[in-house]
Design a protein around this motif. Structure first.
Motif, mmCIF file in Angstrom:
data_model
loop_
_atom_site.group_PDB
_atom_site.id
_atom_site.type_symbol
_atom_site.label_atom_id
_atom_site.label_comp_id
_atom_site.label_asym_id
_atom_site.label_seq_id
_atom_site.Cartn_x
_atom_site.Cartn_y
_atom_site.Cartn_z
ATOM 1 N N LEU A 11 11.662 -1.263 -5.921
ATOM 2 C CA LEU A 11 10.457 -2.066 -5.000
ATOM 3 C C LEU A 11 9.093 -0.907 -5.672
ATOM 4 O O LEU A 11 9.837 -0.017 -3.950
ATOM 5 C CB LEU A 11 10.302 -3.162 -4.102
ATOM 6 C CG LEU A 11 8.959 -3.623 -3.656
ATOM 7 C CD1 LEU A 11 8.880 -4.846 -4.724
ATOM 8 C CD2 LEU A 11 9.387 -4.680 -2.352
ATOM 9 N N ASP A 12 8.624 -0.899 -6.271
ATOM 10 C CA ASP A 12 8.110 0.355 -6.024
ATOM 11 C C ASP A 12 6.903 0.525 -4.226
ATOM 12 O O ASP A 12 6.346 1.591 -3.985
ATOM 13 C CB ASP A 12 7.366 0.620 -7.660
ATOM 14 C CG ASP A 12 7.650 1.049 -8.546
ATOM 15 O OD1 ASP A 12 8.680 2.032 -8.695
ATOM 16 O OD2 ASP A 12 7.543 0.271 -8.883
ATOM 17 N N LEU A 13 6.468 -0.541 -4.813
ATOM 18 C CA LEU A 13 5.113 -1.071 -3.168
ATOM 19 C C LEU A 13 5.514 -1.216 -1.713
ATOM 20 O O LEU A 13 5.070 -2.118 -1.273
ATOM 21 C CB LEU A 13 4.242 -1.225 -4.266
ATOM 22 C CG LEU A 13 3.198 -1.055 -5.066
ATOM 23 C CD1 LEU A 13 2.378 -1.673 -5.551
ATOM 24 C CD2 LEU A 13 2.668 1.018 -5.337
ATOM 25 N N ALA A 14 7.018 -1.340 -1.735
ATOM 26 C CA ALA A 14 7.749 -1.473 -1.226
ATOM 27 C C ALA A 14 6.866 -1.223 0.731
ATOM 28 O O ALA A 14 6.242 -1.755 1.630
ATOM 29 C CB ALA A 14 9.104 -1.660 -0.402
ATOM 30 N N VAL A 15 6.315 -0.106 0.939
ATOM 31 C CA VAL A 15 5.607 0.653 2.332
ATOM 32 C C VAL A 15 4.577 -0.279 1.930
ATOM 33 O O VAL A 15 3.645 0.106 3.181
ATOM 34 C CB VAL A 15 5.646 1.876 1.930
ATOM 35 C CG1 VAL A 15 4.565 2.235 0.288
ATOM 36 C CG2 VAL A 15 5.541 2.664 3.155
ATOM 37 N N PHE A 16 4.082 -0.961 1.160
ATOM 38 C CA PHE A 16 2.321 -1.324 1.264
ATOM 39 C C PHE A 16 2.128 -2.807 1.207
ATOM 40 O O PHE A 16 1.758 -3.868 1.309
ATOM 41 C CB PHE A 16 2.105 -0.888 -0.180
ATOM 42 C CG PHE A 16 0.941 0.550 0.264
ATOM 43 C CD1 PHE A 16 0.621 1.347 1.453
ATOM 44 C CD2 PHE A 16 1.395 0.958 -1.088
ATOM 45 C CE1 PHE A 16 0.648 2.453 1.222
ATOM 46 C CE2 PHE A 16 1.626 2.497 -0.919
ATOM 47 C CZ PHE A 16 0.609 3.086 0.111
ATOM 48 N N GLU A 17 3.563 -3.527 1.412
ATOM 49 C CA GLU A 17 3.967 -4.504 0.988
ATOM 50 C C GLU A 17 3.289 -5.831 1.881
ATOM 51 O O GLU A 17 3.348 -4.844 3.289
ATOM 52 C CB GLU A 17 5.234 -5.309 0.708
ATOM 53 C CG GLU A 17 5.474 -6.972 0.579
ATOM 54 C CD GLU A 17 6.635 -7.294 0.566
ATOM 55 O OE1 GLU A 17 7.074 -8.031 -0.675
ATOM 56 O OE2 GLU A 17 7.484 -5.917 0.741
ATOM 57 N N GLY A 18 2.242 -6.384 1.869
ATOM 58 C CA GLY A 18 1.767 -6.964 3.521
ATOM 59 C C GLY A 18 0.532 -6.100 4.361
ATOM 60 O O GLY A 18 0.620 -6.929 4.718
ATOM 61 N N ALA A 19 0.204 -5.495 3.395
ATOM 62 C CA ALA A 19 -0.420 -4.678 4.105
ATOM 63 C C ALA A 19 -2.346 -5.087 4.398
ATOM 64 O O ALA A 19 -2.897 -5.556 2.892
ATOM 65 C CB ALA A 19 -0.926 -3.356 3.407
ATOM 66 N N THR A 20 -2.425 -5.531 5.063
ATOM 67 C CA THR A 20 -3.776 -6.498 4.520
ATOM 68 C C THR A 20 -4.647 -6.652 6.037
ATOM 69 O O THR A 20 -4.081 -6.752 6.720
ATOM 70 C CB THR A 20 -3.071 -7.894 4.410
ATOM 71 O OG1 THR A 20 -5.005 -8.138 4.673
ATOM 72 C CG2 THR A 20 -2.451 -8.646 5.420
ATOM 73 N N SER A 21 -5.979 -5.913 5.780
ATOM 74 C CA SER A 21 -6.802 -6.240 7.059
ATOM 75 C C SER A 21 -7.907 -7.445 6.968
ATOM 76 O O SER A 21 -8.683 -7.814 7.884
ATOM 77 C CB SER A 21 -7.917 -5.196 6.907
ATOM 78 O OG SER A 21 -9.082 -5.864 5.899
ATOM 79 N N GLY A 22 -7.346 -8.166 5.765
ATOM 80 C CA GLY A 22 -8.644 -9.471 6.061
ATOM 81 C C GLY A 22 -9.671 -9.403 5.381
ATOM 82 O O GLY A 22 -10.123 -9.483 4.866
ATOM 83 N N LEU A 23 -10.370 -8.018 4.034
ATOM 84 C CA LEU A 23 -11.544 -7.634 4.186
ATOM 85 C C LEU A 23 -11.624 -7.779 2.682
ATOM 86 O O LEU A 23 -12.152 -8.557 2.002
ATOM 87 C CB LEU A 23 -11.326 -6.206 3.864
ATOM 88 C CG LEU A 23 -11.952 -5.254 5.397
ATOM 89 C CD1 LEU A 23 -11.897 -3.694 5.646
ATOM 90 C CD2 LEU A 23 -13.317 -6.588 5.858
ATOM 91 N N LEU A 24 -10.056 -8.021 1.921
ATOM 92 C CA LEU A 24 -10.094 -8.511 0.307
ATOM 93 C C LEU A 24 -9.408 -10.301 0.452
ATOM 94 O O LEU A 24 -8.243 -10.543 0.749
ATOM 95 C CB LEU A 24 -9.139 -7.858 -0.151
ATOM 96 C CG LEU A 24 -8.700 -7.886 -1.637
ATOM 97 C CD1 LEU A 24 -10.263 -7.146 -1.720
ATOM 98 C CD2 LEU A 24 -7.607 -6.991 -2.312
#
Length: 154
Positions: free
Chosen positions: A74-87
């Motif tokens: 999984l290439d982007l596991a480190v970013f999985e779930g990164a969310t601020s609600g801006l997008l």
């Protein structure tokens, strides 16, 4: 990075976004180690990271973070779930709207952590950002070529 990202706007640096198109859905994962390095060194902070695909019929949908280069990891596991609600969904639809049919894109919203101390002090001094922009590499190349042509014409 799998938690929701908190926002303390008074302490933050400038926030930017990127939409990077991958024609023909050819995402290789190249560049991802550099993105991780920018985060690890505290230069940027990922606020939102998502992927969209534009089908050949023009419909747009979000894609799950996955193994983009096919190596079984999984290439982007480190970013999985990164969310601020801006997008949100509208933003992803808008990002997908600029893609060519049959392409996908990464949509990244990030804080320029390196600029946070300067931004914080400017705000404390009563200043505010009233304009911002980015000069595309193509425009820089065209300007350099025009300068070269002017130098050779003299």
């Amino acid at each position: 990075m799998s938690e929701s990202v908190g926002l303390d706007v008074d302490e933050m640096g400038p926030v930017d976004y990127l939409v990077v198109e991958f024609p023909g859905n050819k995402m290789t994962g190249e560049g991802l180690p550099l993105l991780v390095d920018l985060v690890d060194r505290g230069i940027i902070r990922i606020l939102d990271f998502a992927f969209v695909m534009k089908e050949l019929d023009g419909s747009v949908h979000a894609m799950a973070i996955s193994d983009f280069d096919g190596d079984g990891q999984l290439d982007l596991a480190v970013f999985e779930g990164a969310t601020s609600g801006l997008l949100d969904e509208d933003d992803l639809g808008e990002a997908g709207g600029v893609l060519e049919p049959g392409s996908s894109a990464g949509v990244l919203v990030y804080e320029n952590v390196w600029a946070a101390p300067l931004a914080r002090e400017i705000r404390r001094g009563g200043g505010q950002l009233v304009a911002s922009g980015r000069i595309p590499v193509q425009a820089l190349l065209a300007a350099a070529e025009a300068l070269d042509a002017a130098d050779t014409a003299v």
